[in-house]
Design a protein around this motif. Structure first.
Motif, PDB file in Angstrom:
ATOM      1  N   LEU A 170     -11.999   5.709   1.666  1.00 45.83           N
ATOM      2  CA  LEU A 170     -11.820   5.465   3.099  1.00 45.83           C
ATOM      3  C   LEU A 170     -11.995   3.987   3.464  1.00 45.83           C
ATOM      4  O   LEU A 170     -12.444   3.663   4.569  1.00 45.83           O
ATOM      5  CB  LEU A 170     -12.817   6.306   3.908  1.00 45.83           C
ATOM      6  CG  LEU A 170     -12.624   7.820   3.898  1.00 45.83           C
ATOM      7  CD1 LEU A 170     -13.723   8.492   4.714  1.00 45.83           C
ATOM      8  CD2 LEU A 170     -11.259   8.206   4.444  1.00 45.83           C
ATOM      9  N   GLY A 171     -11.590   3.136   2.549  1.00 47.68           N
ATOM     10  CA  GLY A 171     -11.713   1.696   2.783  1.00 47.68           C
ATOM     11  C   GLY A 171     -10.966   1.211   4.008  1.00 47.68           C
ATOM     12  O   GLY A 171     -11.289   0.168   4.572  1.00 47.68           O
ATOM     13  N   ASP A 172      -9.995   2.006   4.475  1.00 47.64           N
ATOM     14  CA  ASP A 172      -9.208   1.601   5.652  1.00 47.64           C
ATOM     15  C   ASP A 172      -9.635   2.335   6.921  1.00 47.64           C
ATOM     16  O   ASP A 172      -8.938   2.277   7.931  1.00 47.64           O
ATOM     17  CB  ASP A 172      -7.720   1.859   5.385  1.00 47.64           C
ATOM     18  CG  ASP A 172      -7.437   3.314   5.043  1.00 47.64           C
ATOM     19  OD1 ASP A 172      -8.404   4.050   4.708  1.00 47.64           O
ATOM     20  OD2 ASP A 172      -6.268   3.721   5.104  1.00 47.64           O
ATOM     21  N   GLN A 195     -11.985  13.895   5.727  1.00 43.99           N
ATOM     22  CA  GLN A 195     -12.395  12.482   5.841  1.00 43.99           C
ATOM     23  C   GLN A 195     -13.815  12.370   6.379  1.00 43.99           C
ATOM     24  O   GLN A 195     -14.597  11.531   5.922  1.00 43.99           O
ATOM     25  CB  GLN A 195     -11.417  11.725   6.738  1.00 43.99           C
ATOM     26  CG  GLN A 195     -10.055  11.519   6.081  1.00 43.99           C
ATOM     27  CD  GLN A 195      -9.012  10.983   7.050  1.00 43.99           C
ATOM     28  OE1 GLN A 195      -9.098  11.190   8.271  1.00 43.99           O
ATOM     29  NE2 GLN A 195      -8.009  10.309   6.513  1.00 43.99           N
ATOM     30  N   GLN A 196     -14.161  13.231   7.328  1.00 45.34           N
ATOM     31  CA  GLN A 196     -15.539  13.207   7.856  1.00 45.34           C
ATOM     32  C   GLN A 196     -16.530  13.544   6.744  1.00 45.34           C
ATOM     33  O   GLN A 196     -17.604  12.946   6.647  1.00 45.34           O
ATOM     34  CB  GLN A 196     -15.684  14.186   9.018  1.00 45.34           C
ATOM     35  CG  GLN A 196     -14.962  13.723  10.273  1.00 45.34           C
ATOM     36  CD  GLN A 196     -15.170  14.681  11.436  1.00 45.34           C
ATOM     37  OE1 GLN A 196     -16.293  14.956  11.841  1.00 45.34           O
ATOM     38  NE2 GLN A 196     -14.080  15.197  11.957  1.00 45.34           N
ATOM     39  N   GLN A 197     -16.151  14.508   5.894  1.00 43.11           N
ATOM     40  CA  GLN A 197     -17.064  14.845   4.797  1.00 43.11           C
ATOM     41  C   GLN A 197     -17.166  13.680   3.814  1.00 43.11           C
ATOM     42  O   GLN A 197     -18.233  13.432   3.249  1.00 43.11           O
ATOM     43  CB  GLN A 197     -16.635  16.148   4.116  1.00 43.11           C
ATOM     44  CG  GLN A 197     -17.686  16.753   3.197  1.00 43.11           C
ATOM     45  CD  GLN A 197     -18.999  17.083   3.888  1.00 43.11           C
ATOM     46  OE1 GLN A 197     -19.680  16.192   4.414  1.00 43.11           O
ATOM     47  NE2 GLN A 197     -19.363  18.363   3.916  1.00 43.11           N
ATOM     48  N   ARG A 198     -16.091  12.923   3.618  1.00 36.49           N
ATOM     49  CA  ARG A 198     -16.164  11.739   2.761  1.00 36.49           C
ATOM     50  C   ARG A 198     -17.128  10.693   3.336  1.00 36.49           C
ATOM     51  O   ARG A 198     -17.866  10.043   2.590  1.00 36.49           O
ATOM     52  CB  ARG A 198     -14.775  11.107   2.597  1.00 36.49           C
ATOM     53  CG  ARG A 198     -13.884  11.891   1.679  1.00 36.49           C
ATOM     54  CD  ARG A 198     -12.468  11.356   1.695  1.00 36.49           C
ATOM     55  NE  ARG A 198     -11.634  12.242   0.923  1.00 36.49           N
ATOM     56  CZ  ARG A 198     -11.472  12.132  -0.400  1.00 36.49           C
ATOM     57  NH1 ARG A 198     -12.012  11.127  -1.059  1.00 36.49           N
ATOM     58  NH2 ARG A 198     -10.742  13.011  -1.050  1.00 36.49           N
ATOM     59  N   VAL A 199     -17.082  10.540   4.651  1.00 36.47           N
ATOM     60  CA  VAL A 199     -18.027   9.606   5.297  1.00 36.47           C
ATOM     61  C   VAL A 199     -19.461  10.092   5.050  1.00 36.47           C
ATOM     62  O   VAL A 199     -20.353   9.305   4.711  1.00 36.47           O
ATOM     63  CB  VAL A 199     -17.755   9.483   6.815  1.00 36.47           C
ATOM     64  CG1 VAL A 199     -18.820   8.603   7.475  1.00 36.47           C
ATOM     65  CG2 VAL A 199     -16.359   8.941   7.083  1.00 36.47           C
ATOM     66  N   ALA A 200     -19.663  11.406   5.205  1.00 35.24           N
ATOM     67  CA  ALA A 200     -21.003  11.959   4.986  1.00 35.24           C
ATOM     68  C   ALA A 200     -21.451  11.737   3.537  1.00 35.24           C
ATOM     69  O   ALA A 200     -22.625  11.462   3.274  1.00 35.24           O
ATOM     70  CB  ALA A 200     -21.012  13.447   5.338  1.00 35.24           C
ATOM     71  N   ASN A 242     -14.409  11.641  15.398  1.00 35.46           N
ATOM     72  CA  ASN A 242     -13.349  12.505  15.944  1.00 35.46           C
ATOM     73  C   ASN A 242     -11.941  11.934  15.744  1.00 35.46           C
ATOM     74  O   ASN A 242     -10.958  12.574  16.093  1.00 35.46           O
ATOM     75  CB  ASN A 242     -13.618  12.876  17.410  1.00 35.46           C
ATOM     76  CG  ASN A 242     -13.480  11.694  18.354  1.00 35.46           C
ATOM     77  OD1 ASN A 242     -13.011  10.621  17.974  1.00 35.46           O
ATOM     78  ND2 ASN A 242     -13.904  11.892  19.598  1.00 35.46           N
ATOM     79  N   GLN A 243     -11.868  10.755  15.161  1.00 35.11           N
ATOM     80  CA  GLN A 243     -10.556  10.205  14.789  1.00 35.11           C
ATOM     81  C   GLN A 243     -10.278  10.428  13.299  1.00 35.11           C
ATOM     82  O   GLN A 243      -9.350   9.837  12.740  1.00 35.11           O
ATOM     83  CB  GLN A 243     -10.511   8.705  15.092  1.00 35.11           C
ATOM     84  CG  GLN A 243     -10.660   8.402  16.579  1.00 35.11           C
ATOM     85  CD  GLN A 243     -10.916   6.927  16.854  1.00 35.11           C
ATOM     86  OE1 GLN A 243     -11.548   6.223  16.072  1.00 35.11           O
ATOM     87  NE2 GLN A 243     -10.397   6.456  17.982  1.00 35.11           N
ATOM     88  N   LEU A 244     -11.085  11.271  12.671  1.00 36.99           N
ATOM     89  CA  LEU A 244     -10.920  11.563  11.239  1.00 36.99           C
ATOM     90  C   LEU A 244     -10.755  13.068  11.026  1.00 36.99           C
ATOM     91  O   LEU A 244     -11.263  13.874  11.807  1.00 36.99           O
ATOM     92  CB  LEU A 244     -12.159  11.093  10.469  1.00 36.99           C
ATOM     93  CG  LEU A 244     -12.460   9.589  10.493  1.00 36.99           C
ATOM     94  CD1 LEU A 244     -13.849   9.321   9.914  1.00 36.99           C
ATOM     95  CD2 LEU A 244     -11.400   8.814   9.715  1.00 36.99           C
TER      96      LEU A 244
END
Ligand code: ADP
Ligand code: ADP
Length: 228
Positions: A127-129, A142-147, A136-138
């Motif tokens: 998610l480098g970009d 993707q949210q789980q990747r952030v987590a 809420n824009q993911l």
């Protein structure tokens, strides 16, 4: 790495969630925790990062005696344990990068180091970009990747995950599993409670099955073993 000795947990309402757990997990292992709903999986997970205290028994995680640790040492201990949840638990008003940075700010890392490391782990999870997107824009994946980036940012020895794919579709679940595998390949121990039968049966990792608060199966290359 992780050891539980005769661990029992009764909640204040009298429900006994764990009834004598003995288990050892070595550094670098990848362990699935399976079992019916209400069996005690979440309680097992919560005891490992001191979200709950055992009623009886001893728990070691990465050299910390988790059941006896002093309140002020809990942050130090949690720094070495990354936790990932089914519902991601991101802070909605913070960007992806800020969510990840927050985990380093609480341990008072220098600002420059935070910036560098956040970028590195966001790239590691693909998610480098998306550094400046709000949750809420993911997408869910993707949210789980952030987590997962947040769980990884302080280089923990262990990642503990409670149904991390529970809210994701099958393809996205596999992507998350590949990411967790990659993290495990780099030496991080992973303990993951799951109802994802296909993932467990395909990966052939160690499986701990919990029923009625007891470990009823512990297999080296295990299977899911339930029909749900
Ligand atoms: P699982 O994750 O396998 O579904 P849990 O560990 O969540 O199982 O729950 C085990 C048992 O403990 C269940 O009977 C559940 O209702 C009970 N339980 C879980 N959390 C609490 C709590 N905070 N207070 C009281 N009972 C709880
Ligand atoms: P490769 O394709 O060379 O196997 P990966 O895609 O597995 O590399 O990882 C990409 C980069 O992320 C590598 O530089 C690797 O060292 C780093 N990396 C992977 N897992 C972790 C981790 N848990 N903590 C820190 N860095 C990691």
């Amino acid at each position: 790495m992780i050891e539980m000795q005769d661990v029992w947990k009764t909640y204040p309402n009298g429900v006994s969630a764990l009834n004598g757990i003995d288990v050892k997990i070595d550094r670098g292992e990848f362990v699935y925790v399976v079992g019916p709903s209400g069996a005690g999986k979440s309680t097992f997970i919560k005891l490992m990062y001191r979200e709950e205290k055992p009623t009886k028994g001893t728990i070691f995680v990465n050299g910390f005696n988790v059941d006896r640790i002093r309140e002020r040492k809990i942050p130090l201990m949690r720094r070495q344990i990354g936790v990932v949840f089914q519902d991601f638990k991101l802070l909605p008003q913070l960007t992806a990068a800020e969510n990840v940075a927050f985990a380093m700010e609480v341990i008072e890392a220098p600002r420059k180091k935070i910036k560098q490391r956040v970028k590195e782990v966001m790239e590691l999870v693909g998610l480098g970009d998306k550094l400046n997107n709000l949750p809420n824009q993911l997408s869910g994946g993707q949210q789980q990747r952030v987590a997962i980036a947040r769980a990884l940012v302080n280089n923990p020895a262990v990642i503990i995950a409670d149904e991390p794919t529970g809210n994701l579709d099958p393809d996205t679940s596999w992507e998350i599993m590949q990411l967790l595998n990659k993290i495990n390949d780099h030496g991080t121990t992973i303990v993951m409670a799951t109802h994802n039968k296909e993932v467990v049966n395909t990966m052939k990792r160690r499986v701990l099955a919990i029923e009625d608060g007891k470990i009823v199966r512990d297999e080296r290359q295990g299977v899911y073993g339930y029909e749900d």
